[in-house]
Design an enzyme around this catalytic site. Structure first.
Site, PDB file in Angstrom:
ATOM      1  N   HIS A  39     -10.476  54.966  30.034  1.00 40.43           N
ATOM      2  CA  HIS A  39     -10.303  53.751  29.044  1.00 40.43           C
ATOM      3  C   HIS A  39     -11.796  53.443  28.305  1.00 40.43           C
ATOM      4  CE1 HIS A  39      -6.339  53.345  30.458  1.00 40.43           C
ATOM      5  NE2 HIS A  39      -6.208  52.400  29.409  1.00 40.43           N
ATOM      6  N   LYS A 104       1.221  49.682  37.795  1.00 37.07           N
ATOM      7  CA  LYS A 104       1.652  48.795  38.768  1.00 37.07           C
ATOM      8  C   LYS A 104       1.088  47.363  38.660  1.00 37.07           C
ATOM      9  CE  LYS A 104      -0.954  50.240  42.622  1.00 37.07           C
ATOM     10  NZ  LYS A 104      -1.690  49.592  43.446  1.00 37.07           N
TER      11      LYS A 104
END
Lengths: 189, 281
Positions: A39, A104
């Site tokens: 990222h 999650k």
């Protein structure tokens, strides 16, 4: 048991808009893996207007660092990692066309707002069920940032990959709704 | 003196690392099954069922239960009549980790420097080792592969003695509440009370090694474990944080005497994949 919705990537705004928090979805097609280090690199590239390693339009990013594939297997165990670590980078990727995320754990308010704004979707996969989830991956290859090891970007071909909608375009949040429904105490996030 | 060759320790550690990551302890499996029976949320039940299925798949296919095969944490009890020969204990353990994580196709999740370079060491070393010397001529080695998701939700607080039992309860329950969906519930909650700043954290981690469903031998602490478990399961967080009854499988407390001015409390969060394995040499 509610029925499952089958979807194939890349996702359109129309695909995403009909989903609501709590829906069970089976994803098919290609998804891309990226976690913290990938990222960081992608967002650094976007900031200096460099191309990304793959076309983000309509794509789904899966927050996972898979375990290595033993001989004869496509991939090792590959369950989701905690999504909130990606929150500082997420809005840049949504701006650039990303349509879905699998991970999650809860997202920040800014990310939830951006999910509404960019008509995107956040799915949860079951954390700690990486062995089971690996059975839904039919093909896996590293396409970028190989030096990052498990954190490299992998292109995965998935079949009926099971996920649950957590944050939808209408601002619903299954983490908050679920806990509220079953809480016996004064529960505030 | 009993002599133990360092390569014997390496071989034992290698096997421990692999087995701990493929096979979940039976006590954890049993409590997960009981949780499935008790869970009221249909989605929560579905999730618990998939978690149980995952355990079967990992066992059958011989692959890790979770892709996060952790940083390897070791608790060593070294009999003082043991002499380790042809190598140094910590090197032997690290070599076992290197071999186990490579040959067992486990994920390498350790970076060489926490802040600046963050380059993956590619063999999951160094591991973390806590050694205690004990009487006798045996070596007990326990490994607990510790994933990042739950570990990141752990907290420590230096309470005042006046905060007492209520202070401890509030801190533990707040920690689990704040963690929410992040540590992969249902969780096992390790609590360390007393000692000092770092010893409380050590106790909290050590508490995770106790079997789930077994309570502290001191009835006062056992009662506190029961109350905390009930309190946590009132929160409604549920399996994977999507709502339900089963937020925690167990609360394990370990305690130690402490300074007259202090009441340190540490909470070490452990996901449902509560992995640990031991061997005696």
């Amino acid at each position: 048991m509610q029925s499952e919705i089958k979807l194939t990537t890349p996702l359109s705004s129309e695909d995403v808009e009909r989903l609501k928090a709590g829906d069970k979805v089976l994803l098919n097609g290609v998804i891309y893996t990226a976690r913290d280090a990938a990222h960081k690199r992608m967002v650094e590239a976007l900031k200096v207007k460099k191309p990304l390693p793959f076309d983000l339009q309509g794509q789904v990013i899966y927050y996972v660092g898979p375990a290595p594939a033993p001989p004869g297997r496509v991939i090792g165990s590959c369950g989701p990692t905690t999504s909130s670590r990606m929150d500082p980078y997420t809005i840049f990727l949504l701006e650039a066309g990303m349509k879905g995320m699998i991970g999650k754990g809860f997202r920040s308010d800014r990310v939830k707002d951006a999910i509404r704004k960019y008509r995107a979707i956040y799915f949860a996969a079951i954390g700690g069920a990486g062995a089971l989830l690996s059975q839904h991956v039919k093909k896996a290859e590293v396409i970028a940032y190989e030096d990052l090891g498990t954190e490299a970007i992998h292109k995965l071909e998935v079949k009926d990959f099971p996920v649950i909608v957590v944050n939808d375009v209408n601002g619903n949040d299954l983490y908050q709704e679920g806990a509220k429904r079953y809480s016996r105490v004064d529960f505030l996030f | 003196m009993r002599r133990v060759r360092a390569d014997k320790i390496t071989a034992a550690v290698k096997k421990l690392c692999i087995d701990a990551n493929y096979y979940l302890p039976e006590d954890v499996v049993d409590v997960l099954k009981k949780g499935y029976e008790k869970e009221e949320s249909p989605l929560g039940r579905d999730i618990l069922q998939q978690i149980l299925k995952n355990i079967e798949v990992a066992k059958k296919e011989r692959i890790p239960l979770c892709q996060d095969t952790g940083i390897a944490v070791f608790f060593i009890e070294l009999g003082q009549k043991v002499q380790i020969v042809e190598g140094y204990l910590e090197d032997a353990i690290n070599e076992g980790v290197r071999q186990g994580y490579t040959e067992g196709y486990l994920r390498k999740s350790v970076v060489s420097d926490p802040l600046f370079s963050r380059i993956n060491t590619r063999d999951n070393t160094p591991c973390l080792i806590y050694t205690r010397t004990i009487p006798g001529d045996r070596i007990k080695i326990v490994v607990a592969p510790k994933g990042g998701g739950a570990e990141n939700m752990s907290r420590l607080c230096m309470l005042k003695p006046a905060d007492g039992v209520k202070g401890v309860k509030d801190f533990v329950i707040q920690t689990v509440k704040k963690a929410g969906s992040n540590p992969c519930p249902p969780v096992v909650v390790g609590v360390g009370i007393g000692g000092d700043f770092e010893y409380a954290a050590y106790l909290a981690k050590k508490a995770l090694l106790r079997k789930v469903g077994e309570y502290n031998p001191d009835p006062r602490y056992a009662e506190l474990e029961r109350e905390l478990l009930a309190g946590i399961n009132e929160l409604g967080i549920g399996p994977q944080g999507l709502g339900g009854r089963i937020t925690a499988l167990a609360v394990n407390i370990e305690w130690f005497p402490c300074h007259i001015a202090s009441l340190p409390v540490a909470v070490n969060m452990q996901c449902h994949s509560a992995r640990h394995k031991e061997v005696e040499i």
